[in-house]
Design a protein around this motif. Structure first.
Motif, short mmCIF file in Angstrom:
data_model
loop_
_atom_site.label_atom_id
_atom_site.label_comp_id
_atom_site.label_asym_id
_atom_site.label_seq_id
_atom_site.Cartn_x
_atom_site.Cartn_y
_atom_site.Cartn_z
N ALA A 1 59.63 65.41 61.65
CA ALA A 1 60.23 66.72 61.37
C ALA A 1 59.65 67.40 60.14
O ALA A 1 59.73 68.62 60.01
N ASP A 2 59.08 66.62 59.20
CA ASP A 2 58.54 67.22 57.99
C ASP A 2 57.09 67.67 58.13
O ASP A 2 56.49 68.15 57.17
N LYS A 3 56.54 67.55 59.32
CA LYS A 3 55.19 68.06 59.55
C LYS A 3 55.23 69.58 59.64
O LYS A 3 56.21 70.17 60.07
N PHE A 4 54.12 70.20 59.26
CA PHE A 4 54.03 71.65 59.36
C PHE A 4 53.85 72.06 60.81
O PHE A 4 53.28 71.32 61.62
N LEU A 5 54.33 73.25 61.15
CA LEU A 5 54.21 73.74 62.52
C LEU A 5 52.75 73.86 62.95
O LEU A 5 52.44 73.75 64.14
N LYS B 1 53.56 79.22 60.41
CA LYS B 1 52.98 77.91 60.67
C LYS B 1 52.98 77.01 59.44
O LYS B 1 52.79 75.79 59.55
N THR B 2 53.18 77.61 58.28
CA THR B 2 53.25 76.82 57.05
C THR B 2 54.63 76.20 56.83
O THR B 2 54.82 75.41 55.92
N GLU B 3 55.60 76.57 57.68
CA GLU B 3 56.91 75.96 57.61
C GLU B 3 56.92 74.66 58.41
O GLU B 3 56.07 74.44 59.28
N THR B 4 57.88 73.80 58.11
CA THR B 4 57.95 72.52 58.80
C THR B 4 58.73 72.63 60.11
O THR B 4 59.46 73.59 60.33
N LEU B 5 58.56 71.62 60.93
CA LEU B 5 59.31 71.56 62.18
C LEU B 5 60.81 71.52 61.89
O LEU B 5 61.61 72.14 62.58
#
Length: 429
Positions: A229-233, A353-357
Motif C-alpha cells: 500500500a505504501d508504493k507510489f501509484l 502518480k506521486t501519491e501512494t496506493l
C-alpha cells in the motif's frame, strides 16, 4: 439506526481488528515452526475476517427481479425503489418443476445497464424504422419512448442474461471469509458480491468493492500490508488509457452516454477542451437524472456535458456533523440510485502518480467512490484507478494452481514462515 449510531458501530468494529491480526500472525509464525500443514496455515490466516463481521450488509433493502419481468417494468421498479441493482430470480425450470431455493438466482443486473441498452436499441429502431413517432418521443421522457417501442420495452430481463449486461450470481454466506470475497472481486468483474443466509440461502444484502477497501485499510501499519500500500501509484500498471476515460465538456451528454455504453465503462472524465483540465465526471449511476427530468432526457443531444454535470451541484451533502468516514457500514450496504454520500459530478476523486496506493484507497473509502482519475500537475487526466485495480493488488493466493497469487497475502505468508509455490501454500519450517 441513525447515522450517529452508525458511526459508533464503525468505531467499535475497527477497534480490535489490527490487534487480532497481529496476534494471528504471531500464532501462525509459531505454528509454522511446528510444521503446520500448508492448507491449515492458509486457512488460519484468511479466516480472521469473517463476512459476518462486516457491518451494514443488511443496510439496504434487497429488491428482486423475476427473469420474466420486462425491461421497462424492471427499470421502473428499481427507479421507484431508489435501488441501483437487483438479483434476478428464476423460480421455475423449463420443464415446469420448481427449482431449489438455493439455485433460484441467475444473476445481478443494474438499472444503468438496462437503461443504456434500451436507449441504444431505441436509437437503432429510430434509424431503421421511420414509423417510430420521433416527434412525440422528443417531447416526452424515457418511459414513453419504451411504450412507443414495445419490442424493446417488453424484452424479458432473462433475455439480457445472454449478454454482458448481467453479472454472474456469485454469492458468499455469512460464515465465509474475506478470502472468498477478495477472490471473487479480483477474478471476476463484479459490481457486488451478494450475501446469503442459511437455511434457505436467500440474499440478505451485498458487499461492495468499497467495503473491501475499508477492511483492507484497517491493516494499515502492518508490514505485510504497507509493503504494497505504501508504493507510489506510478509503480503500478493500471491498464486504462487516457482516451478511454475522457469526454470534452462541450460535447453532448448523448455523446458521453454513447462512450460509456460502447466502451463499457462506469465513469468518464469531463475535461475542458482548451486547457485539458478535469472539470468533472459522468458516471453510469448519474443516469437517474435523465429519468428524474424528462426535459433533460429529450434534450440530451443538445445539452452539453459541462451543463449536465452541474445539475446535481445543488444537492445537499449528508449531515455535516457526521464524519465522512462511516466505514464499511455504508459502503457495504448502500446501493442507492440517488446517493448523497458519493461526490458530485463536478468534484470527482483524483490522485497524482506521486501519491501512494494507500492514499488513493483512503480517498476512495472516505468519498465512497468507485474510481479515481489519475491527473498530472496541471490537473490533466492521464488515466483512472478503479477499485478492482486496487483489490487485485491484494488478491489472495489459491490452492488451485491455475489462479495466480497476489503480493499482499504472499508477503504475509512469508512473514509467517510460508510461501506460495505453483498456487500452493508451502511451510518453510
Amino acid at each position: 439506526m441513525d447515522l450517529r449510531q452508525i458511526e459508533e458501530v464503525i468505531k467499535d468494529t475497527e477497534g480490535g481488528m489490527v490487534e487480532k491480526k497481529e496476534t494471528l500472525i504471531s500464532n501462525l509464525t509459531n505454528d509454522g515452526k511446528k510444521g503446520i500443514d500448508a492448507g491449515s496455515a492458509l486457512q488460519l490466516f484468511l479466516d480472521h475476517i469473517p463476512i459476518s463481521s462486516i457491518p451494514g450488509i443488511k443496510n439496504s433493502p434487497v429488491v428482486e427481479l423475476n427473469i420474466g419481468d420486462s425491461v421497462r417494468d424492471a427499470i421502473q421498479l428499481l427507479y421507484e425503489k431508489n435501488v441501483y441493482g437487483a438479483p434476478i430470480v428464476d423460480v421455475v425450470d423449463s420443464d415446469g418443476t420448481a427449482r431449489r431455493f438455493s439455485d433460484r438466482y441467475v444473476g445481478f443486473i443494474d438499472i444503468a445497464s438496462m437503461f443504456l441498452w434500451a436507449l441504444e436499441e431505441c436509437e437503432k429502431a429510430r434509424m431503421n424504422n421511420f414509423k417510430v413517432v420521433t416527434d412525440e418521443i422528443s417531447k416526452t421522457g424515457f418511459f414513453y419512448m419504451l411504450e412507443q417501442n414495445p419490442q424493446i420495452g417488453q424484452t424479458k430481463v432473462g433475455e439480457l442474461a445472454k449478454s454482458f449486461l448481467m453479472d454472474p450470481f456469485l454469492p458468499v454466506h455469512l460464515d465465509d471469509t474475506l478470502f472468498h470475497v477478495l477472490l471473487l472481486f479480483s477474478k471476476h468483474r463484479l459490481q457486488v458480491v451478494p450475501v446469503t443466509e442459511q437455511p434457505n440461502s436467500q440474499v440478505i444484502g451485498f458487499i461492495t468493492p468499497n467495503a473491501v477497501i475499508q477492511l483492507l485499510l484497517q491493516s494499515s501499519g502492518l508490514d505485510w500490508f504497507d509493503c504494497i500500500a505504501d508504493k507510489f501509484l506510478s509503480e503500478f500498471q493500471f491498464e486504462h488509457e487516457e482516451h478511454n476515460v475522457r469526454v470534452y465538456g462541450d460535447q453532448s451528454i448523448a455523446e458521453a452516454i454513447d462512450i460509456i455504453w460502447n466502451d463499457q465503462i462506469d465513469a468518464i472524465a469531463v475535461v475542458d477542451r482548451g486547457t485539458e483540465r478535469a472539470i468533472g465526471c459522468v458516471r453510469s449511476t448519474d443516469i437517474h437524472l435523465l429519468l428524474d427530468n424528462d426535459s433533460l432526457f429529450h434534450n440530451r443531444k443538445n445539452l452539453n456535458v459541462e451543463e449536465f454535470i452541474h445539475f446535481d451541484a445543488s444537492k445537499t451533502d449528508s449531515d455535516p456533523t457526521i464524519k465522512r468516514d462511516l466505514g464499511a457500514l455504508l459502503s457495504a450496504g448502500v446501493l442507492r440510485l440517488r446517493n448523497s454520500f458519493i461526490p458530485r459530478m463536478v468534484s470527482p476523486v483524483t490522485n497524482k502518480k506521486t501519491e501512494t496506493l494507500k492514499e488513493a484507497m483512503r480517498k476512495l473509502a472516505e468519498t465512497k467512490s468507485n474510481f479515481s482519475f489519475l491527473v498530472d500537475e496541471l490537473q490533466q487526466v492521464k488515466g483512472v484507478v478503479k477499485l478492482r485495480d486496487i483489490i487485485i493488488q491484494f488478491a489472495p493466493p489459491c490452492i488451485d494452481s491455475r489462479i495466480d497469487g497476489g503480493g499482499f497475502f504472499e508477503s504475509a505468508l512469508e512473514q509467517t514462515g510460508c510461501h506460495v509455490e505453483n498456487g500452493t501454500v508451502i511451510c518453510d519450517h
